[in-house]
Design an enzyme around this catalytic site. Structure first.
Site, short mmCIF file in Angstrom:
data_model
loop_
_atom_site.label_atom_id
_atom_site.label_comp_id
_atom_site.label_asym_id
_atom_site.label_seq_id
_atom_site.Cartn_x
_atom_site.Cartn_y
_atom_site.Cartn_z
N HIS A 183 54.11 72.41 -55.30
CA HIS A 183 53.97 71.54 -56.47
C HIS A 183 53.54 72.36 -57.69
CE1 HIS A 183 54.75 67.55 -54.99
NE2 HIS A 183 53.80 67.60 -54.05
N HIS A 194 53.59 72.91 -49.00
CA HIS A 194 54.07 71.79 -49.81
C HIS A 194 53.23 71.62 -51.07
CE1 HIS A 194 55.60 67.59 -50.41
NE2 HIS A 194 54.37 67.42 -50.90
N GLU A 195 51.92 71.66 -50.93
CA GLU A 195 51.04 71.44 -52.08
C GLU A 195 51.11 72.61 -53.07
OE1 GLU A 195 49.75 68.60 -52.65
OE2 GLU A 195 50.30 67.80 -50.69
N GLU A 243 58.43 65.37 -54.67
CA GLU A 243 58.00 65.53 -53.28
C GLU A 243 59.08 66.20 -52.44
OE1 GLU A 243 55.10 65.21 -52.26
OE2 GLU A 243 54.13 64.00 -53.78
#
Length: 269
Positions: A131, A127-128, A190
């Protein structure tokens, strides 16, 4: 009259920059990106150095090796394999992690008490990293410049040398310059990172079904608000529903990838 002309010129420059820098994110969402890859790397490098000064780096070698193992498998499936990634485990009770342009990943040891096992940790790291892959930091700092006042916006957007507005850049990259706290991106970003991160973890040979369990664990931490990682994120129910809907697409990727995994990551007991 002169000041009005200058204001109109500044507005025209900003609008022109916005128009020419509009692009699409990896999932097709519109983005305005005013900064080059080099500029974003400079911001990421400077911000990560600042974080390492503010935060205590963990001395636990086994935990550090474990975190690096999971992170390395996730970054090994990224399209750009020329980028080297620097992974640091911070000794903090925060339930959080972050990734920055320039190839930087920070994980707080508190996360390892909630992310049970490598698959759940890979959910967060995927997920990070997503980004960064989706240029959300560039999108944030570009928005910050466009909503500012005066010709300073145009100067910065045109590529003024140096990283002068430290607080703005760190905040746009998801960091609080004053206290070293991780700040959230917007909800659309997100959700996008959830989708992209799920694919990354699956391609790295981590079970995407564990993403649902991870976010269920997260919702139980820190009372009704949950841990810092959930701040302004999509609601737990919406996030979990989206992740469940994506399992049909992601499980075949995982089934194919897991047979090729050579480096198994085992959480220290």
């Amino acid at each position: 009259m002169k000041s009005m002309r200058l204001g109109l010129v500044g507005l025209a420059v900003v609008l022109g920059l916005s128009a020419c820098a509009t692009t699409q994110s990896p999932t097709g969402r519109g983005q305005t990106l005013l900064f080059s890859a080099t500029q974003m790397q400079q911001m990421g490098d400077a911000s990560f150095e600042e974080m390492k000064k503010q935060q205590k780096v963990s001395s636990d070698k086994k935990l550090t090796q474990y975190v690096n193992c999971v992170a390395n498998r996730v970054t090994a499936v990224l399209p750009d394999q020329t980028q080297r990634w620097d992974v640091v485990l911070f000794d903090s009770e925060q339930v959080n992690a972050f990734a920055l342009p320039g190839g930087h990943i920070g994980v707080y040891s508190g996360l390892l008490k909630v992310a049970n096992g490598p698959d759940q940790l890979a959910t967060v790291l995927g997920h990070e990293v997503a980004h960064v892959l989706a240029q959300h930091g560039n999108e944030q700092v570009s928005r910050g410049q466009l909503t500012g006042v005066g010709m300073q916006i145009a100067d910065a957007a045109l590529g003024a040398s140096g990283v002068s507005n430290r607080d703005l850049y760190m905040s746009a990259l998801g960091l609080d310059a004053q206290v070293g706290v991780i700040l959230p991106f917007g909800r659309a970003q997100e959700s996008e990172a959830d989708v992209m991160g799920l694919e990354l973890m699956a391609r790295a040979g981590f079970d995407p079904a564990q993403s649902v369990t991870l976010w269920q664990n997260m919702s139980k931490v820190g009372g009704s608000q949950g841990p810092e990682l959930l701040s302004t994120h999509p609601s737990n129910s919406n996030r979990i529903a989206q992740l469940q809907q994506l399992q049909g697409q992601m499980q075949p990727l995982y089934a194919s990838a897991k047979t090729q995994v050579k480096n198994q990551c085992v959480a220290p007991k």
